[in-house]
Scaffold this motif. Structure first.
Motif, PDB file in Angstrom:
ATOM      1  N   THR A 215       0.811  -1.218   0.000  1.00 13.15           N
ATOM      2  CA  THR A 215       0.000   0.000   0.000  1.00 13.15           C
ATOM      3  C   THR A 215       0.845   1.269   0.000  1.00 13.15           C
ATOM      4  O   THR A 215       0.357   2.328  -0.385  1.00 13.15           O
ATOM      5  CB  THR A 215      -0.969   0.004   1.202  1.00 13.15           C
ATOM      6  OG1 THR A 215      -0.268  -0.377   2.396  1.00 13.15           O
ATOM      7  CG2 THR A 215      -2.111  -0.967   0.965  1.00 13.15           C
TER       8      THR A 215
ATOM      9  N   THR B  35     -11.646   4.269  -4.391  1.00 14.58           N
ATOM     10  CA  THR B  35     -12.171   3.918  -3.067  1.00 14.58           C
ATOM     11  C   THR B  35     -11.160   3.010  -2.379  1.00 14.58           C
ATOM     12  O   THR B  35     -10.749   1.988  -2.947  1.00 14.58           O
ATOM     13  CB  THR B  35     -13.520   3.182  -3.186  1.00 14.58           C
ATOM     14  OG1 THR B  35     -14.445   4.009  -3.895  1.00 14.58           O
ATOM     15  CG2 THR B  35     -14.080   2.855  -1.812  1.00 14.58           C
TER      16      THR B  35
ATOM     17  N   VAL C  79     -10.599   0.701   0.901  1.00 15.32           N
ATOM     18  CA  VAL C  79     -11.366   0.021   1.957  1.00 15.32           C
ATOM     19  C   VAL C  79     -10.418  -0.802   2.815  1.00 15.32           C
ATOM     20  O   VAL C  79      -9.648  -1.621   2.287  1.00 15.32           O
ATOM     21  CB  VAL C  79     -12.435  -0.913   1.355  1.00 15.32           C
ATOM     22  CG1 VAL C  79     -13.199  -1.637   2.458  1.00 15.32           C
ATOM     23  CG2 VAL C  79     -13.388  -0.145   0.456  1.00 15.32           C
ATOM     24  N   GLY C  80     -10.465  -0.610   4.120  1.00 12.86           N
ATOM     25  CA  GLY C  80      -9.708  -1.463   5.021  1.00 12.86           C
ATOM     26  C   GLY C  80      -8.884  -0.686   6.020  1.00 12.86           C
ATOM     27  O   GLY C  80      -8.941   0.545   6.102  1.00 12.86           O
ATOM     28  N   SER C  81      -8.081  -1.422   6.793  1.00 14.12           N
ATOM     29  CA  SER C  81      -7.218  -0.833   7.803  1.00 14.12           C
ATOM     30  C   SER C  81      -5.999  -1.729   7.959  1.00 14.12           C
ATOM     31  O   SER C  81      -5.905  -2.776   7.330  1.00 14.12           O
ATOM     32  CB  SER C  81      -7.967  -0.704   9.133  1.00 14.12           C
ATOM     33  OG  SER C  81      -8.402  -1.985   9.585  1.00 14.12           O
TER      34      SER C  81
ATOM     35  N   LEU D   7      -1.770   1.881   7.266  1.00 12.64           N
ATOM     36  CA  LEU D   7      -2.799   2.861   6.932  1.00 12.64           C
ATOM     37  C   LEU D   7      -2.422   4.284   7.341  1.00 12.64           C
ATOM     38  O   LEU D   7      -2.634   5.218   6.547  1.00 12.64           O
ATOM     39  CB  LEU D   7      -4.140   2.463   7.559  1.00 12.64           C
ATOM     40  CG  LEU D   7      -5.302   3.421   7.309  1.00 12.64           C
ATOM     41  CD1 LEU D   7      -5.580   3.580   5.819  1.00 12.64           C
ATOM     42  CD2 LEU D   7      -6.556   2.937   8.035  1.00 12.64           C
TER      43      LEU D   7
ATOM     44  N   ARG E 184      -2.439   7.338   4.641  1.00 10.68           N
ATOM     45  CA  ARG E 184      -3.289   8.536   4.790  1.00 10.68           C
ATOM     46  C   ARG E 184      -2.455   9.804   4.761  1.00 10.68           C
ATOM     47  O   ARG E 184      -2.846  10.811   4.158  1.00 10.68           O
ATOM     48  CB  ARG E 184      -4.099   8.445   6.084  1.00 10.68           C
ATOM     49  CG  ARG E 184      -5.352   7.566   5.970  1.00 10.68           C
ATOM     50  CD  ARG E 184      -6.207   7.715   7.224  1.00 10.68           C
ATOM     51  NE  ARG E 184      -7.469   7.031   7.126  1.00 10.68           N
ATOM     52  CZ  ARG E 184      -8.594   7.552   6.625  1.00 10.68           C
ATOM     53  NH1 ARG E 184      -8.569   8.781   6.131  1.00 10.68           N
ATOM     54  NH2 ARG E 184      -9.716   6.857   6.604  1.00 10.68           N
TER      55      ARG E 184
ATOM     56  N   TRP F 175     -12.446   7.188   1.457  1.00  9.16           N
ATOM     57  CA  TRP F 175     -11.891   6.278   2.456  1.00  9.16           C
ATOM     58  C   TRP F 175     -13.031   5.517   3.133  1.00  9.16           C
ATOM     59  O   TRP F 175     -14.060   6.100   3.482  1.00  9.16           O
ATOM     60  CB  TRP F 175     -11.105   7.044   3.519  1.00  9.16           C
ATOM     61  CG  TRP F 175      -9.911   7.780   2.986  1.00  9.16           C
ATOM     62  CD1 TRP F 175      -9.874   9.057   2.529  1.00  9.16           C
ATOM     63  CD2 TRP F 175      -8.578   7.271   2.854  1.00  9.16           C
ATOM     64  NE1 TRP F 175      -8.613   9.384   2.125  1.00  9.16           N
ATOM     65  CE2 TRP F 175      -7.792   8.322   2.316  1.00  9.16           C
ATOM     66  CE3 TRP F 175      -7.983   6.050   3.151  1.00  9.16           C
ATOM     67  CZ2 TRP F 175      -6.437   8.164   2.068  1.00  9.16           C
ATOM     68  CZ3 TRP F 175      -6.637   5.891   2.900  1.00  9.16           C
ATOM     69  CH2 TRP F 175      -5.861   6.933   2.357  1.00  9.16           C
ATOM     70  N   CYS F 176     -12.818   4.229   3.366  1.00  8.87           N
ATOM     71  CA  CYS F 176     -13.817   3.413   4.054  1.00  8.87           C
ATOM     72  C   CYS F 176     -13.072   2.406   4.923  1.00  8.87           C
ATOM     73  O   CYS F 176     -12.417   1.497   4.414  1.00  8.87           O
ATOM     74  CB  CYS F 176     -14.712   2.699   3.040  1.00  8.87           C
ATOM     75  SG  CYS F 176     -16.097   1.842   3.773  1.00  8.87           S
ATOM     76  N   ASP F 177     -13.173   2.580   6.240  1.00 10.54           N
ATOM     77  CA  ASP F 177     -12.412   1.722   7.147  1.00 10.54           C
ATOM     78  C   ASP F 177     -12.946   0.298   7.199  1.00 10.54           C
ATOM     79  O   ASP F 177     -12.197  -0.637   7.499  1.00 10.54           O
ATOM     80  CB  ASP F 177     -12.407   2.303   8.559  1.00 10.54           C
ATOM     81  CG  ASP F 177     -11.597   3.581   8.654  1.00 10.54           C
ATOM     82  OD1 ASP F 177     -10.743   3.791   7.779  1.00 10.54           O
ATOM     83  OD2 ASP F 177     -11.836   4.371   9.587  1.00 10.54           O
ATOM     84  N   TRP F 178     -14.242   0.118   6.930  1.00 10.03           N
ATOM     85  CA  TRP F 178     -14.822  -1.209   7.112  1.00 10.03           C
ATOM     86  C   TRP F 178     -16.036  -1.384   6.214  1.00 10.03           C
ATOM     87  O   TRP F 178     -16.859  -0.474   6.097  1.00 10.03           O
ATOM     88  CB  TRP F 178     -15.241  -1.406   8.563  1.00 10.03           C
ATOM     89  CG  TRP F 178     -15.858  -2.745   8.845  1.00 10.03           C
ATOM     90  CD1 TRP F 178     -17.177  -3.039   9.022  1.00 10.03           C
ATOM     91  CD2 TRP F 178     -15.171  -3.997   8.972  1.00 10.03           C
ATOM     92  NE1 TRP F 178     -17.358  -4.372   9.243  1.00 10.03           N
ATOM     93  CE2 TRP F 178     -16.133  -5.004   9.218  1.00 10.03           C
ATOM     94  CE3 TRP F 178     -13.817  -4.365   8.878  1.00 10.03           C
ATOM     95  CZ2 TRP F 178     -15.803  -6.345   9.389  1.00 10.03           C
ATOM     96  CZ3 TRP F 178     -13.487  -5.705   9.048  1.00 10.03           C
ATOM     97  CH2 TRP F 178     -14.467  -6.664   9.313  1.00 10.03           C
TER      98      TRP F 178
END
Length: 390
Positions: free
Chosen positions: A218, A246, A248-250, A254, A258, A269-272
Motif C-alpha cells: 500500500t 475507493t 477500503v480497510g485498515s 494505513l 493517509r 476512504w472506508c475503514d470497514w
C-alpha cells in the motif's frame, strides 16, 4: 462423506467456503463441524507476537475445542467415521485436535498461511518468528495432506521439513459464489446507441480493499495515487475522463498511506465494509487493485482479491509476479512490483474507453478459473486416488 472441521470463520476468511462449495459441486457430501474462534488473521498474529496475550487465546480456543469434541461425538453416532477431514484455514492448532479426534481418517490441512512467514512479513524478528515456524512444523506434521495455494508455498513446505513436500498439494484460492452473483450483467448488443458514450463519460472507478500491510504494497499504491489523481483531475477539468478511487480497510500501514495522500483529490476512504456487502461494493467499480509489494511473501502469493475482483466482473490490476502470471496472467493487468510510476501509468491508460473494453474482455475470459468447482479439481483428483469418491 467429508467433514470440514475447526474454528474457522468463512465470512472473514472465505477460502474454506470455496473448498467446501467446490467439493459439493463435484458431488461430495460435506458436513461442517465449525466453532468460529472469532479472531481475524491480524488479531491472531498480534497475540502470537505478544506472549502475554496467549492465555486469552488459549482460553478461547479451549472453549471452542470442548464444543467441537461434543460435535464430533454426536456426528460419529449419527454418521460414522468420515472418509476425510478438511481442517479450515488458520487451522494451525485445530489440526492437532483433528488428528486426535478422527483417528485414522485422512486429515487435510488448508495451510494457506505460514505463521512464521506472515509474522516476518509484518515486521516480527528473532525468537517470535522461530516459535511460529515451529508451530508450522507441528501443524503440517499432523496432516496427511497439506493444501497450499501456489508452487512457491509448496517449496516452502519442503524447506520447513524436506520430507513434508510429498504431502503438499497446490489448490488455488478461488472466489466464493456470491462474488460471481454480484457482478453486473454483461452489456448486450441491443443496448441504446448512446449507452457507451454515457459510460465513457463517467469517471473510471477504482477500488482497493484489504489489510494495509507490507504484503499489499500500500505504500507503493499511495505513491502511485499521489501522482495519478492530480493528473486525472487536471485532465477532467479539460473535459477528459476523471478517476475516482475507493480505499477500503485498515492495518499497520494505513496511517502512513493517509499521510501520503492527504489532500489528494478523488479518494473515498472506508475503514470497514461488512463481508456480506463487500462483493457488491467491489462490483460497482471498473477496476479492482491487487497487491504491489516486492516483499518475499508478496512474490509468492496470488491474493484473494485477485480472484474476487475477477469474479465480481472487474478489471484487475496487480503485480507482475511469477505465481500471478502463471495462473492468471492472460486475464490480469500486470505491472512491475514496487513500481508506483508503472501503476500510475496503467491507471491513466485504463481511462481510455478502448483500453478498458479490451481489459474487460481479458478479465471476463478468466472468471471461470476462479470458480470453486474449478479450483478444487486437484483436490478431487487426489481424493479419488485415495479412494474417497462422492
Amino acid at each position: 462423506m467429508i467433514v470440514a472441521f475447526g474454528t474457522y470463520d468463512a465470512a472473514r476468511h472465505p477460502r474454506v467456503g470455496v473448498l467446501v462449495d467446490g467439493l459439493r459441486a463435484h458431488g461430495y457430501t460435506v458436513r461442517e463441524l465449525d466453532r468460529p474462534l472469532g479472531l481475524s488473521t491480524a488479531e491472531r498474529v498480534r497475540m502470537l507476537r505478544r506472549p502475554w496475550r496467549l492465555p486469552g487465546l488459549l482460553v478461547r480456543l479451549l472453549r471452542c475445542w470442548v464444543l467441537l469434541a461434543g460435535d464430533v461425538v454426536a456426528h460419529r453416532r449419527a454418521h460414522g467415521r468420515p472418509d476425510a477431514v478438511l481442517v479450515g484455514y488458520l487451522g494451525h492448532f485445530d489440526v492437532v485436535l483433528a488428528r486426535l479426534l478422527f483417528g485414522r481418517a485422512p486429515v487435510l490441512l488448508d495451510h494457506l498461511v505460514f505463521a512464521g512467514d506472515t509474522a516476518a512479513d509484518r515486521g516480527a524478528r528473532g525468537a517470535r518468528v522461530t516459535l511460529l515456524r515451529g508451530l508450522d512444523r507441528v501443524a503440517t506434521s499432523c496432516a496427511d495432506v497439506v493444501l497450499l495455494d501456489t508452487p512457491e508455498h509448496l517449496r516452502m513446505l519442503g524447506e520447513l521439513a524436506g520430507s513434508r513436500a510429498a504431502r503438499g498439494l497446490v489448490v488455488p484460492v478461488g472466489a466464493p459464489q456470491e462474488w460471481f452473483d454480484a457482478a453486473p450483467a454483461d452489456p448486450t448488443d441491443d443496448a441504446p446507441a448512446d449507452a457507451a458514450a454515457t459510460d465513457d463519460a463517467r469517471p473510471l472507478r477504482v477500488v482497493f480493499f484489504g489489510l494495509f500491510t507490507p504484503l499489499q504494497g500500500t505504500d507503493v499504491l499511495a505513491e502511485a495515487l499521489a501522482a495519478v489523481l492530480p493528473r486525472a483531475a487536471e485532465d477532467a477539468a479539460r473535459g477528459g475522463r476523471a478517476l475516482e478511487v475507493t480505499l477500503v480497510g485498515s492495518g499497520q500501514d494505513l496511517p502512513s498511506v493517509r499521510d501520503r495522500l492527504r489532500g489528494t483529490p478523488g479518494i473515498t476512504w472506508c475503514d470497514w465494509v461488512e463481508a456480506d456487502d463487500l462483493p457488491a461494493v467491489v462490483a460497482a467499480h471498473d477496476v479492482c487493485l491487487g497487491i504491489f509489494s516486492a516483499t518475499p511473501k508478496g512474490l509468492r502469493v496470488v491474493p484473494n482479491k485477485v480472484f474476487q475482483g475477477l469474479a465480481a466482473g472487474c478489471v484487475v490490476v496487480t503485480s507482475d509476479t511469477e505465481p500471478q502470471r502463471r495462473l492468471l496472467g492472460d486475464h490480469l493487468e500486470l505491472v512491475p512490483p514496487a513500481d508506483p510510476a508503472a501503476l500510475a501509468d496503467r491507471l491513466l491508460a485504463l481511462r481510455d474507453p478502448a483500453a478498458l473494453v479490451a481489459a474487460r474482455a481479458r478479465a471476463t475470459t478468466g472468471r471461470d478459473l476462479a470458480r470453486p468447482a474449478a479450483v478444487v479439481r486437484p483436490l478431487v483428483r487426489l481424493l479419488a486416488s485415495r479412494g474417497v469418491r462422492p
